[in-house]
Design an enzyme around this catalytic site. Structure first.
Site, PDB file in Angstrom:
ATOM      1  CG  ASN A  10     -17.269  -4.977 -25.270  1.00  6.22           C
ATOM      2  OD1 ASN A  10     -17.064  -4.303 -24.255  1.00  6.22           O
ATOM      3  ND2 ASN A  10     -18.192  -5.930 -25.330  1.00  6.22           N
ATOM      4  CE  LYS A  12     -16.668  -8.999 -24.144  1.00  4.62           C
ATOM      5  NZ  LYS A  12     -16.916 -10.421 -24.364  1.00  4.62           N
ATOM      6  CG  HIS A  93     -22.308  -7.937 -25.012  1.00  3.49           C
ATOM      7  ND1 HIS A  93     -22.081  -9.106 -24.319  1.00  3.49           N
ATOM      8  CD2 HIS A  93     -21.309  -7.831 -25.919  1.00  3.49           C
ATOM      9  CE1 HIS A  93     -20.981  -9.674 -24.782  1.00  3.49           C
ATOM     10  NE2 HIS A  93     -20.492  -8.927 -25.759  1.00  3.49           N
ATOM     11  CD  GLU A  95     -19.591 -10.907 -22.110  1.00  4.08           C
ATOM     12  OE1 GLU A  95     -19.263  -9.739 -21.844  1.00  4.08           O
ATOM     13  OE2 GLU A  95     -18.869 -11.677 -22.782  1.00  4.08           O
ATOM     14  CD  GLU A 165     -20.698  -9.518 -29.977  1.00  7.72           C
ATOM     15  OE1 GLU A 165     -19.501  -9.326 -30.196  1.00  7.72           O
ATOM     16  OE2 GLU A 165     -21.220  -9.331 -28.868  1.00  7.72           O
ATOM     17  N   GLY A 171     -15.520 -15.363 -26.766  1.00 11.23           N
ATOM     18  CA  GLY A 171     -14.462 -15.756 -25.838  1.00 11.23           C
ATOM     19  C   GLY A 171     -14.097 -17.224 -25.873  1.00 11.23           C
ATOM     20  CB  SER A 211     -13.611 -16.258 -31.247  1.00 13.32           C
ATOM     21  OG  SER A 211     -13.970 -16.736 -29.957  1.00 13.32           O
ATOM     22  N   GLY A 232     -13.783  -8.443 -28.513  1.00 12.08           N
ATOM     23  CA  GLY A 232     -13.607  -8.424 -27.066  1.00 12.08           C
ATOM     24  C   GLY A 232     -12.157  -8.633 -26.688  1.00 12.08           C
TER      25      GLY A 232
END
Ligand code: PGA
Length: 257
Positions: A10, A12, A93, A95, A165, A171, A211, A232
């Protein structure tokens, strides 16, 4: 675990055409790592260019609108991303849930629109750190998943992938341990079997995300019911991403190595 681990990058909000060389390198490597299924979700602007150049990897979008068409300035429909070459779309997601206020009900509508447009859906779920600390993560995640699944879908199979996730692992360099991941994935599997029945529910892949790196991939992918990874940061360069694919595939194909 599903026979072929599904490793999805992904990107992003990263990537201009200069990054197509990374996609090309990932695609080339994937041709020698057929024991894993590899895909990339670049930003909208790169879906078509990556699709045009990819011989092996699948290409997807990171989101889509819930509607078919119309006066939605700046939005992109499921049919549009499919037309650009996307085979799947990532939905829900964390985010997007956070920055765009997306609720389960909207994620569910988007998933319905994506299925109707012939896209596969990677549906994300995951708990915030506070919920993990309170010890109610499984309850939180299974409720979120149930509420994000479109009610009208009776069969899912290959068309649905779930990505677990934990928000606090995205991250951050922190991950749950293998037992914690296995326990959550078993709880997700139970929801899917209850919802879609034994056969169909057992086929749906459940990815872990948060991660994942080349160093921890083999261990995390070895957890119970983990059918792949949603990656990610480590998907942004071919080197780091291919390391994860290699770990998932258990090394290069013998015919190619
Ligand atoms: P990360 O992101 O691999 O950078 O933690 C995962 C994701 O958000 O899908």
């Amino acid at each position: 675990m599903h026979e072929r681990p599904f490793i999805v990058g992904n990107w992003k909000m990263n990537g201009t055409r200069a990054m197509l060389s990374q996609a090309r390198a990932i695609d080339r490597a994937a041709q020698n790592l057929m024991r894993a299924e590899v895909a990339l979700a670049p930003p909208y602007t790169l879906i078509h260019p990556v699709h045009r150049e990819a011989a092996q990897i699948g290409v997807g979008a990171q989101d889509c609108h819930a509607g078919d068409e119309g006066a939605h300035t700046g939005d992109i429909s499921a049919a549009m991303v499919a037309d650009a070459g996307a085979k799947f779309v990532i939905l829900g997601h964390s985010e997007r849930r956070k920055a765009h206020g997306e609720k389960d009900s909207l994620v569910r509508k988007k998933a319905g629109a994506a299925f109707a447009a012939g896209l596969q859906v990677i549906l994300c779920c995951g708990e915030p750190e506070q919920v993990r600390d309170e010890g109610t993560a499984q309850d939180y995640v299974t409720k979120q998943l149930e509420a994000s699944l479109p009610k009208e879908i009776e069969r899912a199979g290959e068309n649905l992938t779930v990505a677990y996730e934990p928000i606090w692992a995205i991250g951050t360099g922190r991950t749950p341990n293998v037992e914690e991941i296995g326990a959550m994935h078993r709880a997700i599997r139970k929801v899917l079997v209850e919802r879609f029945g034994e056969d169909d529910g057992a086929q749906i892949r459940i990815l872990y995300g948060g991660s994942v790196t080349a160093d921890n991939a083999a261990e995390l992918l070895g957890a119970d019911e983990v059918g792949g990874a949603l990656v990610g940061g480590a998907s942004l360069t071919a080197d780091t991403f291919i390391g994860i694919v290699m770990a998932a595939a258990g090394g290069a194909d013998s015919a190619a190595s």
